[in-house]
Design an enzyme around this catalytic site. Structure first.
Site, short mmCIF file in Angstrom:
data_model
loop_
_atom_site.label_atom_id
_atom_site.label_comp_id
_atom_site.label_asym_id
_atom_site.label_seq_id
_atom_site.Cartn_x
_atom_site.Cartn_y
_atom_site.Cartn_z
N GLU A 1 0.88 -1.18 0.00
CA GLU A 1 0.00 0.00 0.00
C GLU A 1 0.91 1.22 0.00
OE1 GLU A 1 -3.37 0.28 0.00
OE2 GLU A 1 -3.79 -1.87 0.01
N CYS B 1 -2.05 9.52 2.58
CA CYS B 1 -1.61 8.95 1.31
C CYS B 1 -2.55 9.28 0.16
CB CYS B 1 -1.45 7.44 1.44
SG CYS B 1 -2.95 6.64 2.03
#
Ligand code: NAD
Length: 442
Positions: free
Chosen positions: A194, A228
């Site tokens: 991720e 993010c």
């Protein structure tokens, strides 16, 4: 090894974890504040409540997710019954980042436990207070041979990576993601990565500018931009820019007051290294709002930057902080030139009232996921897989997909013995025309 075979045991462990998190919620919120002044509201919204919801959903559905599923058999195998079994991988390593340090350590852990794995989690060394409370909670709930927290930085992480694992789940930067992928390749260990990227936020001439400004300010400056999936840069139709910037300024002031340094709702940069990295990106002559910073408090104000070139320093790498460059476009070729300059991002946002426009953007560009007329909120739906593509990541999770992430899918055909059709067995003799007919018909 009860956790491997006994679904009730897994469920009870997760219920214990849920109770512990509820008991320690205030300590978790305090730890997040101590680490980088994460506002309590954001700690509850994006960390504790999120983890609690994930736990509740997992506890509720665990038995069903773990059950072998019967699927329709192939006529080629007649007579048979076909099943998909979910098998725990075995030993799982979870490496977590600092920006949502509780959520991004706990959510993969919950699913890895639900799927019956033995788990080692290494939280980020940059959020020591949060790590401390994670160690305390995990130590109270799990046996050390089942789930263990290892504290430490890159060196410890690399030591862990040199061991043999059955699955590695990594959340963090692209650079470290590559280190993890190389280490995993040594033993052909499957991974979820991720990662991050430079997330575009495109606004066309039909957009509701005032609402767009409000939603972008929220998505960009929550956690002081250290998200993010935060919009990294704005790409707005040239004629709309002046209006939009006025709205952005209004919304920032509404959210954080005249002096955001005094706002209880604005987090700090994680450490001086990242503070310096961000300050170095600011070219003062391009700042149209904000720009103040204070190294002693790791503070950087919500900052708007007028940008005309993708060659400038702020447009080189993921910003991961409260700096928002605003670029303009005149036509879709301009958009294309900018988006294709970068690796596939983790998120992309489009603000428009024009369905043809957003459909074109979704079709033309590859990115992890995103929203039309909002930011970040795709993360919140457990029915939507969350993950990147290309340099922004490998694999996806959330909801039942998280359980599947930590499970090997084992396919089983149970053949009946009451009939054994002779067709497939040698010598084949003159059966070729018949088998061809049957295979074409099936
Ligand atoms: P990072 O890659 O520096 O660190 C992540 C983890 O890797 C930490 O546990 C750290 O100790 C470890 N690590 C650091 N250097 C290492 C090395 N050389 N070898 C082995 N392990 C090492 O990331 P970060 O700074 O903690 O987090 C920020 C990054 O994470 C951003 O790029 C952001 O986009 C990304 N991120 C992605 C997601 C997502 O869900 N896709 C979520 C949060 C953050």
């Amino acid at each position: 090894m009860e956790y491997k075979t006994n679904i009730n045991f897994r469920k009870e462990s997760l219920i214990k974890l849920l109770n512990a998190i509820i008991i320690y919620e205030n300590e978790i919120i305090q730890a997040l504040y101590d680490d980088f002044k994460k506002p309590a509201f954001e700690a509850v919204l994006t960390e504790t409540s999120y983890v609690i919801a994930e736990l509740k959903n997992t506890i509720k559905n665990l038995k069903n997710w773990a059950k072998p599923k019967r699927v329709f058999p192939s006529l080629l195998n007649f007579p048979s019954k076909d099943y998909i079994y979910k098998e725990p991988y075995g030993k799982v390593l979870i490496l977590a980042p600092w920006n949502y340090p509780f959520q991004l350590s706990l959510c993969p852990l919950i699913s890895a436990v639900a799927a019956g794995n033995q788990v080692v989690v290494k939280p980020s060394e940059l959020t020591p207070k949060t790590s401390e409370i994670i160690v305390k909670i995990i130590g109270k709930v799990f046996d050390n041979n089942h789930v263990k927290v290892v504290e430490g930085g890159a060196e410890i992480s690399q030591q862990l990576l040199s061991e043999r694992w059955d699955y590695i789940f990594f959340t963090g930067s692209v650079a470290v993601g590559k280190i993890v992928a190389k280490a995993a390749a040594e033993n052909l260990t499957p991974v979820t990565l991720e990662l991050g990227g430079k997330n575009p936020c495109i606004i066309d001439e039909t957009a509701n500018l005032k609402l767009a400004a409000k939603r972008i300010v929220w998505g960009k400056f929550v956690n002081a931009g250290q998200t993010c999936i935060a919009p990294d840069f704005i790409l707005i139709q040239k004629n709309m820019k002046t209006h939009f910037v006025t709205y952005l300024k209004e919304e920032i002031t509404k959210a954080y007051g005249e002096n955001p340094a005094k706002s209880p709702d604005f987090a700090r940069i994680i450490n001086t290294k990242n503070w310096q990295r961000l300050v170095d990106m600011i070219e003062p002559e391009k700042v149209i709002f904000g720009g103040q910073s204070d190294s002693s408090d790791c503070y950087i104000a919500p900052t708007l930057v007028e940008e005309t070139s993708v060659e400038s320093i702020i447009m080189q790498e993921e910003i991961f902080g409260p700096l928002l460059p605003i670029l303009t476009y005149e036509n879709e070729a301009d958009i294309d030139a900018i988006i294709t300059k970068y690796e596939k991002p983790l998120a992309l946002y489009i603000f428009t009232e024009n369905p043809y426009f957003y459909r074109r953007i979704i079709q033309n560009y590859s990115f992890g996921g995103g929203c039309i007329n909002d930011t970040l909120i795709h993360f919140a739906n457990k029915r939507l897989p969350f993950g990147g593509v290309g340099h922004s990541g490998i694999g996806a999770y959330h909801g039942n997909l998280s359980f599947d992430t930590f499970s090997h899918t084992k396919s089983i055909v149970k053949k009946a013995n009451w009939l054994d059709l002779p067709m497939r067995y040698a010598p084949y003799k003159d059966r070729l025309p018949n088998i061809r007919k049957i295979l074409r018909w099936l």
